[in-house]
Scaffold this active site. Structure first.
Site, mmCIF file in Angstrom:
data_model
loop_
_atom_site.group_PDB
_atom_site.id
_atom_site.type_symbol
_atom_site.label_atom_id
_atom_site.label_comp_id
_atom_site.label_asym_id
_atom_site.label_seq_id
_atom_site.Cartn_x
_atom_site.Cartn_y
_atom_site.Cartn_z
ATOM 1 N N CYS A 1 0.935 -1.094 0.079
ATOM 2 C CA CYS A 1 -0.055 0.004 -0.123
ATOM 3 C C CYS A 1 0.896 1.392 -0.013
ATOM 4 O O CYS A 1 1.907 1.474 0.885
ATOM 5 C CB CYS A 1 -0.856 0.016 1.204
ATOM 6 S SG CYS A 1 -2.003 1.436 1.292
ATOM 7 N N HIS B 1 -9.749 1.480 2.899
ATOM 8 C CA HIS B 1 -9.219 2.753 3.307
ATOM 9 C C HIS B 1 -10.456 3.407 3.649
ATOM 10 O O HIS B 1 -10.295 4.436 4.335
ATOM 11 C CB HIS B 1 -8.755 3.441 1.871
ATOM 12 C CG HIS B 1 -7.278 2.800 1.670
ATOM 13 N ND1 HIS B 1 -6.322 3.127 2.663
ATOM 14 C CD2 HIS B 1 -6.629 1.924 0.923
ATOM 15 C CE1 HIS B 1 -4.931 2.588 2.170
ATOM 16 N NE2 HIS B 1 -5.198 2.058 1.231
ATOM 17 N N HIS C 1 -9.467 -3.955 -0.554
ATOM 18 C CA HIS C 1 -8.352 -3.135 0.009
ATOM 19 C C HIS C 1 -8.921 -1.652 -0.020
ATOM 20 O O HIS C 1 -8.637 -0.940 1.002
ATOM 21 C CB HIS C 1 -7.193 -3.314 -0.837
ATOM 22 C CG HIS C 1 -5.998 -2.693 -0.424
ATOM 23 N ND1 HIS C 1 -5.087 -3.228 0.233
ATOM 24 C CD2 HIS C 1 -5.535 -1.381 -0.705
ATOM 25 C CE1 HIS C 1 -3.965 -2.360 0.197
ATOM 26 N NE2 HIS C 1 -4.509 -0.976 -0.074
ATOM 27 N N GLU C 2 -9.585 -1.318 -1.062
ATOM 28 C CA GLU C 2 -9.864 0.123 -1.194
ATOM 29 C C GLU C 2 -11.079 0.620 -0.210
ATOM 30 O O GLU C 2 -11.058 1.676 0.181
ATOM 31 C CB GLU C 2 -10.049 0.748 -2.618
ATOM 32 C CG GLU C 2 -8.906 0.371 -3.736
ATOM 33 C CD GLU C 2 -7.530 0.988 -3.328
ATOM 34 O OE1 GLU C 2 -7.446 1.668 -2.518
ATOM 35 O OE2 GLU C 2 -6.506 0.490 -3.355
#
Length: 173
Positions: A91, A137, A133-134
């Site tokens: 990342c 965030h 994953h996004e």
């Protein structure tokens, strides 16, 4: 415009992002900035980028799907597969650190496009991993949280004597 990354130790990266309620110029600008910032990343290349990573705390990210960065807004995971797999993740907000995160292999999501049109779609494989994953965030979660919770190991990328990249385990303190 290419933006700088918000990265650890800056705790702002752990902030929760707000829903997009107005699909105005600021949303389109954020998408443009995300794509332009992602496209210039070569070492490693970007597979996705979330708005918090460039200091915009809105529920917007881009993910590289079939070779093209596509915007996702207010994305929700509706369903995940029972089957999971570990995959090496890195990342830009946790520079030079990698680890295997275990995630569902398939997901069904509901999202909006840049115009605010609702989209429901299923993803599997790498696309599903990128999207998860996004979304993390947007919730202030980093891949290192998954690796830690799963008692995984962290790695740095180093070059061996021949210049080939290798993973070297980071010793726990």
């Amino acid at each position: 415009m290419v933006k700088n990354f918000v990265a650890l130790p800056d705790e702002a990266i752990r902030q929760k992002s707000k829903e997009v309620t107005s699909f105005d110029k600021s949303v389109k600008d954020a998408i443009t900035d995300l794509i332009e910032t992602a496209e210039v990343q070569t070492d490693p290349p970007a597979l996705g980028l979330a708005a918090p990573q460039i200091g915009v705390f809105k529920r917007i990210f881009v993910a590289k799907i079939r070779g093209k960065f596509r915007p996702f807004i207010n994305t929700k995971i509706l369903k995940t597969s029972k089957s999971e797999g570990a995959f090496l993740e890195g990342c830009f907000s946790v520079p030079k650190v990698y680890g295997n995160a275990i995630r569902p292999l398939e997901i069904a999501i509901e999202s909006k496009d840049a115009q605010g049109k609702k989209i429901k779609k299923k993803y599997k494989g790498l696309a599903a991993r990128i999207i998860q994953h996004e979304i993390d965030h947007l919730n202030g979660t980093l891949f290192i949280d998954h690796v830690e919770n799963q008692n995984g190991k962290f790695f740095n990328v180093e070059k061996d004597k021949k210049g080939k990249e290798i993973l070297v385990e980071i010793e726990k303190e």
